[in-house]
Enzyme design. Structure first.
Site, PDB file in Angstrom:
ATOM      1  N   LYS A 144     -51.907 -23.180  66.767  1.00 11.54           N
ATOM      2  CA  LYS A 144     -51.932 -22.980  68.235  1.00 11.54           C
ATOM      3  C   LYS A 144     -52.753 -24.082  68.879  1.00 11.54           C
ATOM      4  O   LYS A 144     -53.612 -24.697  68.242  1.00 11.54           O
ATOM      5  CB  LYS A 144     -52.528 -21.612  68.599  1.00 11.54           C
ATOM      6  N   ALA A 193     -60.228 -27.278  63.005  1.00 13.98           N
ATOM      7  CA  ALA A 193     -59.803 -28.235  64.029  1.00 13.98           C
ATOM      8  C   ALA A 193     -59.536 -27.570  65.379  1.00 13.98           C
ATOM      9  O   ALA A 193     -59.062 -28.214  66.308  1.00 13.98           O
ATOM     10  CB  ALA A 193     -58.535 -28.939  63.555  1.00 13.98           C
ATOM     11  N   ASP A 209     -58.800 -14.438  66.987  1.00 13.53           N
ATOM     12  CA  ASP A 209     -57.549 -15.144  67.291  1.00 13.53           C
ATOM     13  C   ASP A 209     -56.363 -14.592  66.510  1.00 13.53           C
ATOM     14  O   ASP A 209     -55.229 -14.986  66.767  1.00 13.53           O
ATOM     15  CB  ASP A 209     -57.683 -16.645  66.942  1.00 13.53           C
TER      16      ASP A 209
HETATM   17  P1  ATP Z   1     -61.683 -20.905  64.218  1.00 12.85           P
HETATM   18  O1  ATP Z   1     -61.599 -21.445  65.604  1.00 12.85           O
HETATM   19  O2  ATP Z   1     -61.125 -19.512  64.057  1.00 12.85           O
HETATM   20  O3  ATP Z   1     -62.998 -21.116  63.528  1.00 12.85           O
HETATM   21  P2  ATP Z   1     -60.215 -23.194  63.317  1.00 12.85           P
HETATM   22  O4  ATP Z   1     -58.801 -23.201  63.692  1.00 12.85           O
HETATM   23  O5  ATP Z   1     -61.106 -24.145  64.040  1.00 12.85           O
HETATM   24  O6  ATP Z   1     -60.669 -21.727  63.375  1.00 12.85           O
HETATM   25  P3  ATP Z   1     -59.664 -22.951  60.488  1.00 12.85           P
HETATM   26  O7  ATP Z   1     -58.742 -24.029  60.069  1.00 12.85           O
HETATM   27  O8  ATP Z   1     -59.155 -21.580  60.609  1.00 12.85           O
HETATM   28  O9  ATP Z   1     -60.412 -23.446  61.790  1.00 12.85           O
HETATM   29  O10 ATP Z   1     -60.888 -22.993  59.449  1.00 12.85           O
HETATM   30  C1  ATP Z   1     -62.211 -22.612  59.734  1.00 12.85           C
HETATM   31  C2  ATP Z   1     -62.936 -22.302  58.410  1.00 12.85           C
HETATM   32  O11 ATP Z   1     -62.391 -21.103  57.893  1.00 12.85           O
HETATM   33  C3  ATP Z   1     -62.728 -23.340  57.320  1.00 12.85           C
HETATM   34  O12 ATP Z   1     -63.829 -24.192  57.242  1.00 12.85           O
HETATM   35  C4  ATP Z   1     -62.524 -22.542  56.046  1.00 12.85           C
HETATM   36  O13 ATP Z   1     -63.645 -22.601  55.180  1.00 12.85           O
HETATM   37  C5  ATP Z   1     -62.344 -21.103  56.468  1.00 12.85           C
HETATM   38  N1  ATP Z   1     -61.031 -20.511  56.110  1.00 12.85           N
HETATM   39  C6  ATP Z   1     -60.827 -19.253  55.726  1.00 12.85           C
HETATM   40  N2  ATP Z   1     -59.526 -19.015  55.520  1.00 12.85           N
HETATM   41  C7  ATP Z   1     -58.860 -20.154  55.777  1.00 12.85           C
HETATM   42  C8  ATP Z   1     -57.503 -20.526  55.730  1.00 12.85           C
HETATM   43  N3  ATP Z   1     -56.543 -19.649  55.369  1.00 12.85           N
HETATM   44  N4  ATP Z   1     -57.166 -21.779  56.099  1.00 12.85           N
HETATM   45  C9  ATP Z   1     -58.140 -22.646  56.476  1.00 12.85           C
HETATM   46  N5  ATP Z   1     -59.440 -22.369  56.510  1.00 12.85           N
HETATM   47  C10 ATP Z   1     -59.815 -21.127  56.163  1.00 12.85           C
END
Ligand code: ATP
Length: 294
Positions: free
Chosen positions: A21, A107, A146
């Site tokens: 997203k 990210a 989310d």
């Molecule tokens: P958020 O804003 O929810 O923190 P994001 O989109 O910025 O998420 P994600 O790619 O979901 O970031 O990853 C955040 C952290 O979650 C990672 O550093 C990782 O250690 C952990 N994590 C747990 N499950 C997953 C997964 N299925 N894929 C990626 N990272 C995961």
């Protein structure tokens, strides 16, 4: 309509698509007594996706992942989703899961959350439980703020901690160039460093969702807003250079998604997006994508 899952040869496996997203709008309305922030955000799924293959087994939980930097233990949101689904529905037996990551990690693109929602949706199909979206969203909210959005996906206005989801019927195809600066941002750190100034006038999402519903890319560009952007740029100053680079190649609105580090910019069409992507690659930015909404 796109099919978001595919059955394996044997009836006990299924592959589910888990799209990323972007946040087209994000305002923080305040801090809640439970420690979470009260949000108003417009989230939109894009055609950059992980795939999750689930297989039912005799017993135990096994998780593997294409991306070495992602934990394959109980801290992975897929693992949490599987366990929660088993507890809530009482299904027995084990699960073998394999995750192919394409969504950059940490990210602001919701990768982990989308993977968790894909796990819930996939198990609902594999076990023929027939649970409603509302029930799955209730489970999703227990995993993360989310995650409920990704049960229905598409485009939605999300309130509360993000879990109060109102779908928006967006018919138009919007195009974006997405840049991943290879920087992992901690969402918790960004929220912890947010200064909520009660005197600052709050933005509201209406300009954004009106632009989306009236198929206007130009208006959408002008309405992009993210309250977390200033914090992410303060904590990770190197992001500014990447934002400038995307802005210099794209006249339209450019913004950080969620808590970062991914940066996206609206573009009129796919061709324009590919040209910009080519230029960014010439300028040494490797991880760029041309994406559109689902
Ligand atoms: P958020 O804003 O929810 O923190 P994001 O989109 O910025 O998420 P994600 O790619 O979901 O970031 O990853 C955040 C952290 O979650 C990672 O550093 C990782 O250690 C952990 N994590 C747990 N499950 C997953 C997964 N299925 N894929 C990626 N990272 C995961």
């Amino acid at each position: 309509m796109r099919k978001a899952h595919k059955r394996g040869k044997s009836n006990n496996s299924l592959t589910v698509t888990a799209p990323a997203k972007i946040n087209l709008f994000l305002e923080v309305l305040g801090k809640r007594p439970d420690g979470y922030h009260e949000l108003e955000t417009v989230m939109q799924e894009i055609d950059l996706a992980d795939t999750l293959t689930l297989e039912t087994t005799e017993g135990g939980m096994e998780l593997t992942c294409s991306e070495p930097g992602v934990p394959c233990d109980e801290s992975n949101l897929v693992w949490k989703a599987v366990r929660l689904f088993q507890e809530e529905t009482g299904v027995r037996g084990g699960v073998k899961a394999h995750l192919v990551k394409r969504i950059p990690v940490a990210a602001g693109l919701g990768g982990g959350s989308s993977d968790a929602a894909a796990a819930l949706k996939g198990l609902n199909i594999l076990h023929a439980k027939g649970l409603s979206d509302a029930t799955l969203m209730g489970m999703a909210a227990q995993i993360g703020s989310d995650v409920p959005f990704f049960i229905k996906g598409g485009t939605a206005l999300c309130r509360g901690r993000g879990e109060a989801v109102t779908p928006l019927a967006v018919r138009h195809r919007f195009w974006y160039v997405l840049l991943y600066p290879d920087i992992r941002v901690s969402t918790a750190e960004v929220y912890n460093n947010l200064r909520i100034d009660l005197t600052t006038e709050k933005k509201d999402a209406s300009l954004t969702y009106k632009a989306l519903l009236s198929n206007s890319g130009k208006r959408l560009s002008l309405s992009l807003f993210n309250r977390l952007e200033e914090v992410a740029l303060r904590l990770y100053p190197e992001l500014q250079g990447f934002k400038n680079l995307l802005e210099s190649n794209l006249s339209d609105g450019v913004m950080i998604s969620g808590s970062g580090s991914a940066i996206f910019g609206h573009c009129e069409n796919k061709d324009k997006g590919e040209k910009v992507r080519g230029k960014l690659q010439e300028q040494g930015v490797e991880k760029t994508f041309v994406v559109s909404n689902l």
